[in-house]
Write a protein that holds these residues in place. Structure first.
Motif, PDB file in Angstrom:
ATOM      1  N   VAL A  15       1.009  -1.283   0.021  1.00 41.39           N
ATOM      2  CA  VAL A  15       0.038  -0.130  -0.130  1.00 41.39           C
ATOM      3  C   VAL A  15       0.857   1.272   0.052  1.00 41.39           C
ATOM      4  N   SER A  16       1.954   1.076   0.839  1.00 35.33           N
ATOM      5  CA  SER A  16       2.742   2.527   0.840  1.00 35.33           C
ATOM      6  C   SER A  16       3.387   2.587  -0.489  1.00 35.33           C
ATOM      7  N   ALA A  17       3.979   1.707  -1.222  1.00 31.59           N
ATOM      8  CA  ALA A  17       4.500   1.701  -2.511  1.00 31.59           C
ATOM      9  C   ALA A  17       3.550   2.254  -3.357  1.00 31.59           C
ATOM     10  N   VAL A  18       2.395   1.936  -3.547  1.00 31.44           N
ATOM     11  CA  VAL A  18       1.315   2.442  -4.504  1.00 31.44           C
ATOM     12  C   VAL A  18       1.112   3.974  -4.161  1.00 31.44           C
ATOM     13  N   ALA A  19       0.856   4.293  -2.713  1.00 32.76           N
ATOM     14  CA  ALA A  19       0.650   5.429  -2.324  1.00 32.76           C
ATOM     15  C   ALA A  19       1.903   6.441  -2.840  1.00 32.76           C
ATOM     16  N   LEU A  20       3.065   6.060  -2.574  1.00 34.53           N
ATOM     17  CA  LEU A  20       4.259   6.666  -3.123  1.00 34.53           C
ATOM     18  C   LEU A  20       4.161   6.898  -4.393  1.00 34.53           C
ATOM     19  N   LEU A  21       3.686   5.952  -5.275  1.00 37.92           N
ATOM     20  CA  LEU A  21       3.693   6.357  -6.753  1.00 37.92           C
ATOM     21  C   LEU A  21       2.782   7.361  -7.104  1.00 37.92           C
ATOM     22  N   LEU A  22       1.362   7.328  -6.631  1.00 34.01           N
ATOM     23  CA  LEU A  22       0.462   8.238  -6.508  1.00 34.01           C
ATOM     24  C   LEU A  22       0.931   9.785  -6.230  1.00 34.01           C
ATOM     25  N   LEU A  41      10.427  -0.726  -2.072  1.00 31.33           N
ATOM     26  CA  LEU A  41       9.494  -1.216  -1.426  1.00 31.33           C
ATOM     27  C   LEU A  41       8.611  -2.323  -1.659  1.00 31.33           C
ATOM     28  N   LEU A  42       8.633  -2.375  -3.206  1.00 30.04           N
ATOM     29  CA  LEU A  42       7.753  -3.774  -3.498  1.00 30.04           C
ATOM     30  C   LEU A  42       8.908  -4.840  -3.449  1.00 30.04           C
TER      31      LEU A  42
END
Length: 149
Positions: free
Chosen positions: A23-30, A53-54
């Motif tokens: 979730v943190s990796a996706v949030a960071l990308l966004l 992170l992934l």
């Protein structure tokens, strides 16, 4: 801590930790995409950290059990996801290192096998390193007291 027929005990990464990393990796990308405004460096940094992170989350999913103990010794995860069995006679010391870091106290379980040192934090074990060290020491004493065969 998990217990099964082949292993006296095992410790694993909590199931919520890889999910939090994903979730943190996706949030960071966004966030990186939203803040980039055409700046490739900002977006590149966000992608780089998200990929790290992934990778870290994938390791937690591929090798969730970080430490296992049985009558013959301990099995540890080394590298990305390789397992290594350490017989009791190869283990020199089992200690817990307590240090203050950033205003918090951290504990690290250290298993010294002479040619290698294996370190585990509370997030790796899903338990307090002191408690795990007590179980390992007790298993080591039990194995030394049992007659071979």
């Amino acid at each position: 801590m998990e217990v099964d027929a082949d292993t006296a005990a095992s410790w694993r990464v909590a199931r919520s930790v890889p999910l939090l990393k994903l979730v943190s990796a996706v949030a960071l990308l966004l966030i990186g995409y939203g803040l980039a405004y055409g700046d490739p460096v900002t977006l590149g940094l966000a992608v780089l950290v998200a990929v790290a992170l992934l990778g870290w989350a994938v390791r937690d999913l591929v090798a969730p059990v970080r430490l296992a103990v049985d009558e013959g010794g301990v099995t540890v995860v080394t590298g990305f996801a390789r397992r290594r069995h350490l017989p009791w006679d190869r283990i020199e010391r089992i200690t817990v290192d307590n240090r203050p870091r950033l205003g918090l106290r951290t504990e690290t379980l250290e298993i010294d096998a002479g040619d290698s040192l294996h370190l585990f934090g509370a997030y790796d074990l899903g338990a307090a390193p002191d408690d795990v060290a007590d179980v390992l020491r007790a298993a080591r004493l039990r194995s030394a007291a049992e007659p071979p065969g």
